[in-house]
Design a protein around this motif. Sequence first.
Motif, PDB file in Angstrom:
ATOM      1  N   UNK A  29      75.522 -29.425  48.878  1.00 44.99           N
ATOM      2  CA  UNK A  29      74.287 -29.660  49.633  1.00 44.99           C
ATOM      3  C   UNK A  29      73.829 -28.332  50.221  1.00 44.99           C
ATOM      4  N   UNK A  30      72.520 -28.097  50.192  1.00 46.32           N
ATOM      5  CA  UNK A  30      71.960 -26.865  50.739  1.00 46.32           C
ATOM      6  C   UNK A  30      70.966 -27.178  51.851  1.00 46.32           C
ATOM      7  N   UNK A  31      71.056 -26.413  52.918  1.00 49.35           N
ATOM      8  CA  UNK A  31      70.113 -26.478  54.032  1.00 49.35           C
ATOM      9  C   UNK A  31      69.492 -25.094  54.184  1.00 49.35           C
ATOM     10  N   UNK A  32      68.269 -25.034  54.715  1.00 47.41           N
ATOM     11  CA  UNK A  32      67.680 -23.715  54.891  1.00 47.41           C
ATOM     12  C   UNK A  32      66.183 -23.738  55.062  1.00 47.41           C
ATOM     13  N   UNK A  33      65.575 -22.567  54.821  1.00 41.65           N
ATOM     14  CA  UNK A  33      64.125 -22.417  55.014  1.00 41.65           C
ATOM     15  C   UNK A  33      63.440 -22.223  53.658  1.00 41.65           C
ATOM     16  N   UNK A  37      63.943 -23.800  49.943  1.00 38.01           N
ATOM     17  CA  UNK A  37      62.969 -24.854  49.643  1.00 38.01           C
ATOM     18  C   UNK A  37      62.219 -24.582  48.343  1.00 38.01           C
ATOM     19  N   UNK A  38      61.972 -23.303  48.034  1.00 41.72           N
ATOM     20  CA  UNK A  38      61.254 -22.938  46.808  1.00 41.72           C
ATOM     21  C   UNK A  38      61.944 -23.473  45.555  1.00 41.72           C
ATOM     22  N   UNK A  39      63.247 -23.694  45.630  1.00 43.96           N
ATOM     23  CA  UNK A  39      63.990 -24.212  44.485  1.00 43.96           C
ATOM     24  C   UNK A  39      63.854 -25.700  44.281  1.00 43.96           C
ATOM     25  N   UNK A  40      63.173 -26.389  45.221  1.00 40.35           N
ATOM     26  CA  UNK A  40      62.992 -27.828  45.114  1.00 40.35           C
ATOM     27  C   UNK A  40      64.206 -28.614  45.572  1.00 40.35           C
ATOM     28  N   UNK A  41      63.982 -29.888  45.905  1.00 36.51           N
ATOM     29  CA  UNK A  41      65.080 -30.748  46.353  1.00 36.51           C
ATOM     30  C   UNK A  41      66.169 -30.858  45.281  1.00 36.51           C
ATOM     31  N   UNK A  42      65.747 -30.805  44.017  1.00 40.71           N
ATOM     32  CA  UNK A  42      66.700 -30.936  42.923  1.00 40.71           C
ATOM     33  C   UNK A  42      67.274 -29.613  42.450  1.00 40.71           C
ATOM     34  N   UNK A  43      66.948 -28.530  43.148  1.00 42.11           N
ATOM     35  CA  UNK A  43      67.463 -27.190  42.818  1.00 42.11           C
ATOM     36  C   UNK A  43      67.170 -26.828  41.357  1.00 42.11           C
ATOM     37  N   UNK A  44      65.912 -27.021  40.956  1.00 41.17           N
ATOM     38  CA  UNK A  44      65.542 -26.802  39.558  1.00 41.17           C
ATOM     39  C   UNK A  44      64.267 -25.986  39.376  1.00 41.17           C
ATOM     40  N   UNK A  45      63.754 -25.382  40.465  1.00 43.52           N
ATOM     41  CA  UNK A  45      62.537 -24.581  40.364  1.00 43.52           C
ATOM     42  C   UNK A  45      62.901 -23.093  40.449  1.00 43.52           C
ATOM     43  N   UNK A  62      73.945 -31.199  43.122  1.00 45.44           N
ATOM     44  CA  UNK A  62      73.414 -30.141  43.986  1.00 45.44           C
ATOM     45  C   UNK A  62      72.072 -30.616  44.526  1.00 45.44           C
ATOM     46  N   UNK A  63      71.982 -30.804  45.832  1.00 45.48           N
ATOM     47  CA  UNK A  63      70.768 -31.328  46.459  1.00 45.48           C
ATOM     48  C   UNK A  63      70.379 -30.428  47.619  1.00 45.48           C
ATOM     49  N   UNK A  64      69.095 -30.106  47.708  1.00 47.57           N
ATOM     50  CA  UNK A  64      68.590 -29.285  48.801  1.00 47.57           C
ATOM     51  C   UNK A  64      67.840 -30.140  49.815  1.00 47.57           C
ATOM     52  N   UNK A  65      68.152 -29.922  51.089  1.00 42.95           N
ATOM     53  CA  UNK A  65      67.426 -30.561  52.188  1.00 42.95           C
ATOM     54  C   UNK A  65      66.610 -29.528  52.958  1.00 42.95           C
ATOM     55  N   UNK A  66      66.421 -28.362  52.352  1.00 39.92           N
ATOM     56  CA  UNK A  66      65.717 -27.261  53.013  1.00 39.92           C
ATOM     57  C   UNK A  66      64.234 -27.583  53.191  1.00 39.92           C
ATOM     58  N   UNK A  67      63.628 -26.907  54.178  1.00 36.27           N
ATOM     59  CA  UNK A  67      62.207 -27.059  54.448  1.00 36.27           C
ATOM     60  C   UNK A  67      61.594 -25.697  54.745  1.00 36.27           C
ATOM     61  N   UNK A  68      60.435 -25.451  54.175  1.00 40.13           N
ATOM     62  CA  UNK A  68      59.705 -24.224  54.476  1.00 40.13           C
ATOM     63  C   UNK A  68      59.369 -24.184  55.959  1.00 40.13           C
ATOM     64  N   UNK A  69      59.542 -23.019  56.567  1.00 37.91           N
ATOM     65  CA  UNK A  69      59.234 -22.861  57.987  1.00 37.91           C
ATOM     66  C   UNK A  69      60.358 -23.223  58.932  1.00 37.91           C
ATOM     67  N   UNK A  70      61.508 -23.648  58.408  1.00 39.71           N
ATOM     68  CA  UNK A  70      62.604 -24.112  59.265  1.00 39.71           C
ATOM     69  C   UNK A  70      63.275 -22.967  60.012  1.00 39.71           C
ATOM     70  N   UNK A  71      63.808 -23.288  61.169  1.00 32.88           N
ATOM     71  CA  UNK A  71      64.567 -22.332  61.975  1.00 32.88           C
ATOM     72  C   UNK A  71      65.904 -22.954  62.389  1.00 32.88           C
ATOM     73  N   UNK A  72      66.837 -22.081  62.727  1.00 32.79           N
ATOM     74  CA  UNK A  72      68.040 -22.537  63.430  1.00 32.79           C
ATOM     75  C   UNK A  72      67.659 -22.976  64.841  1.00 32.79           C
TER      76      UNK A  72
END
Length: 239
Positions: A29-33, A37-45, A62-72
């Motif tokens: 699982x991936x978290x981040x900004x 996020x550019x890689x898509x939720x499915x990590x395929x972009x 492999x699943x991404x929960x990242x969002x553009x603009x996110x901060x710690x």
Amino acid sequence: MIMKRIALLILWSICLCGLLHAQLPMHVVLLGDSNTWLGGDGCNKPKGWNKWFSDLAQPLSCKSYARSGATWTHTARTEYNTEENTGVLSDNNVIYNQINRLKDACEKGEQTKPDLVIIMAGTNDLWFADKRPDSLATWIRYDGQLLKELFPESRVVLVTPPPFTKVGMDLQHRAADEIETCGTAMGFSIVRLDKGDCELRASDMVRKGYSKDGVHTTTKGASVLGKYIYEHIKAIVQQ
């Protein structure tokens, strides 16, 4: 009885082949900004590093929960919110709520509990420091402790922000030091992108075609970043 044993043997063989084929035989699982996020939720972009990481790692999932603009960093108005998806800086667009989305998905059976959680964040905390005046370390520790409580069996790797041009490298080094100090204290592994042998440099991001705006990766930049992160995480996992 014989047919049942044969069926079980075939099933075992299929599972074994899958595990042998996987470079990192685990649920990731991936978290981040935005760069995640550019890689898509499915990590395929291809403009996201996680697509290239996933291609090399070949994990079980492999699943991404990242969002553009996110901060710690949280604000005084941050609250539990798993629905908001603004794509920009906001009170609830924080790693904390990505953890909450992950928790909810696991509880609903939509997500296998992760063996490996990778978090790459901090760019927006630095870029928009006037809107995120709280201590970065405070919220890294807060979110890290939450992850440990929710997913005690998961290995966590913190990846420091990739170099970018909007903030001086001295500040980027300091933020990476904070991330490393906090993560190490919680027993997490660290991948530093601001120093060492990473090919990406802030001064080269645009000039060498790794980025068009000095922050977000192009396909070329993402592929370099994904390979670098994969090699380091593979070494961590295999220790």
